[in-house]
Design a protein around this motif. Structure first.
Motif, PDB file in Angstrom:
ATOM      1  N   ILE A 160       0.860  -1.193   0.000  1.00 48.81           N
ATOM      2  CA  ILE A 160       0.000   0.000   0.000  1.00 48.81           C
ATOM      3  C   ILE A 160       0.891   1.236   0.000  1.00 48.81           C
ATOM      4  O   ILE A 160       1.659   1.450   0.949  1.00 48.81           O
ATOM      5  N   SER A 175       1.216   4.163   1.074  1.00 50.25           N
ATOM      6  CA  SER A 175       0.560   5.072   2.021  1.00 50.25           C
ATOM      7  C   SER A 175       1.093   6.496   1.941  1.00 50.25           C
ATOM      8  O   SER A 175       0.313   7.464   1.976  1.00 50.25           O
ATOM      9  N   SER A 206      -8.802  -2.230  -3.965  1.00 50.18           N
ATOM     10  CA  SER A 206      -8.282  -2.680  -2.666  1.00 50.18           C
ATOM     11  C   SER A 206      -6.954  -3.408  -2.780  1.00 50.18           C
ATOM     12  O   SER A 206      -6.092  -3.273  -1.899  1.00 50.18           O
ATOM     13  N   SER A 249      -5.309   0.624  -2.395  1.00 54.59           N
ATOM     14  CA  SER A 249      -5.547   0.693  -0.947  1.00 54.59           C
ATOM     15  C   SER A 249      -6.942   0.205  -0.616  1.00 54.59           C
ATOM     16  O   SER A 249      -7.916   0.723  -1.171  1.00 54.59           O
TER      17      SER A 249
END
Length: 383
Positions: A27, A29, A222, A226
């Motif tokens: 991910i 982030s 997903s 994310s």
């Protein structure tokens, strides 16, 4: 199978084969946070207000980006709060006035999808899953006696089986859809996570050249961006996005504008495609070593070599019940999801086996190998 020495007690950490969630390193982030900051600086009023109402099908920029990603008209796309919501709305849309409430699905299949369909009144029936997709002989036999409202498939790196439906079977499924008049729901959350080989054609693309075929494609960000953004979507024929939007509006009024705008910018900036490449690089060696570990510990019990996605699955021969096997595995420090839960009510794993879904995406090579070695020991000691 190999014959590991039994252990009196497990002293090493539990190996978790129980969830298929992205590893944190998959991910991006920091990149998402940076994009979010730029969105908030540029247009905070819009993203903190309700989204438009009146059959709103999703953020315009996001639908444009998704249309470019899939080479489809953006007006054919409806954006949802995750793919499970897409499944829920589609079930409501397809089953509400359907003369037939039967739904056919792969056996095994995604257990939450079955729960959603049953909540909307469907009778879900399983068609055996082979190493290259649905058993079409069994499907044709069922179609001769009852045509379902729809057939649900996860054609790429299936959850839980890891199976990819072959090109030949995809073409035949689309032909059967046209011949018998049922809809196909293809769910593609793992499609972009291919580590080897060539991707078969989407069923939705195949349906465009077959008169009378009907395919609805369900996607998600997903696994490629994310799960926390909660962005799913449906690609359907004209009219379907508007119908789903009307259902959605009566359920939750409007989606979360901020999350959809951030997802749109992730596509526009190239982050989504870069992250897909990074996730493939991260997971391919985990896949390869997991396949070898299963072969070494469990023999040739795997349903297929996935070549992508998150899962290897096996029908493991045992001399005990599933309940006792799971308890023994837990005592050995292996956390499993109950395999029979992935089967519709009228289906079950082959007699004398337990079905095991073995996610490899979030485990180190050593953790995965240790887990399957412990499972082999449990199977050999079962009475």
């Amino acid at each position: 199978m190999t014959s590991p020495n039994p252990k009196d007690a497990v002293t090493s950490p539990t190996v978790h084969f129980s969830r298929g969630i992205p590893p944190l390193e998959a991910i991006p982030s920091a990149d998402i946070a940076e994009l979010t900051g730029s969105v908030l600086s540029a247009e905070p009023d819009r993203v903190f207000q309700y989204a438009p109402i009146g059959r709103h099908t999703g953020d315009r920029e996001l639908r444009d980006q998704l249309g470019a990603f899939h080479s489809v008209d953006p007006d054919r796309i409806f954006v949802t709060n995750g793919s499970l919501q897409a499944l829920d709305l589609l079930a409501a849309h397809l089953l509400k006035d359907a003369p037939r409430k039967k739904v056919l699905a792969e056996a095994p299949t995604y257990d939450r999808a079955v729960q959603i369909f049953e909540r909307h009144g469907a009778q879900v029936s399983g068609i055996p899953l082979r190493g290259d997709g649905l058993d079409l002989d069994v499907l044709r036999e069922r179609l001769r006696t009852e045509v379902p409202a729809f057939v649900y498939l996860i054609p790429d790196f299936q959850n839980p089986g890891g199976v990819t439906t072959s090109e030949e079977k995809r073409r035949e499924l689309v032909r059967l859809s046209a011949e018998f008049g049922f809809t196909i729901l293809e769910d593609i959350p793992y499609r972009e996570l291919r580590f080897a080989g060539t991707a078969p054609t989407l069923l939705g693309e195949l349906a465009e050249s077959v008169e009378g075929a009907r395919v609805l494609t369900i996607g998600s960000l997903s696994k490629i961006l994310s799960p926390g953004l909660r962005v799913g979507y449906v690609i359907g024929p004209p009219g379907t996005p508007g119908a789903l939007a009307a259902l959605a509006e009566s359920t939750y009024l409007s989606p979360a504008p901020l999350l959809q705008v951030v997802a749109a910018r992730a596509f526009a900036s190239g982050l989504v495609r870069r992250n897909i490449d990074e996730v493939r690089k991260l997971l391919r060696p985990r896949h390869d070593t997991a396949v070898e570990a299963v072969r070494k510990a469990l023999g040739e019990a795997a349903l297929c070599v996935p070549e992508g996605g998150y899962y290897i699955s096996v029908h493991l021969p045992v001399r005990t019940t599933e309940e006792k096997f799971l308890a023994a595995a837990a005592a050995e420090g292996v956390a499993l999801t109950r395999g029979s839960a992935f089967y519709p009510a009228d289906s079950a794993p082959p007699s004398g086996t337990v079905f095991l879904r073995l996610p490899f995406q979030a485990l180190s090579d050593e953790e995965f190998a240790e887990g399957v070695t412990r499972l082999a020991a449990v199977a050999q000691r079962a009475e």
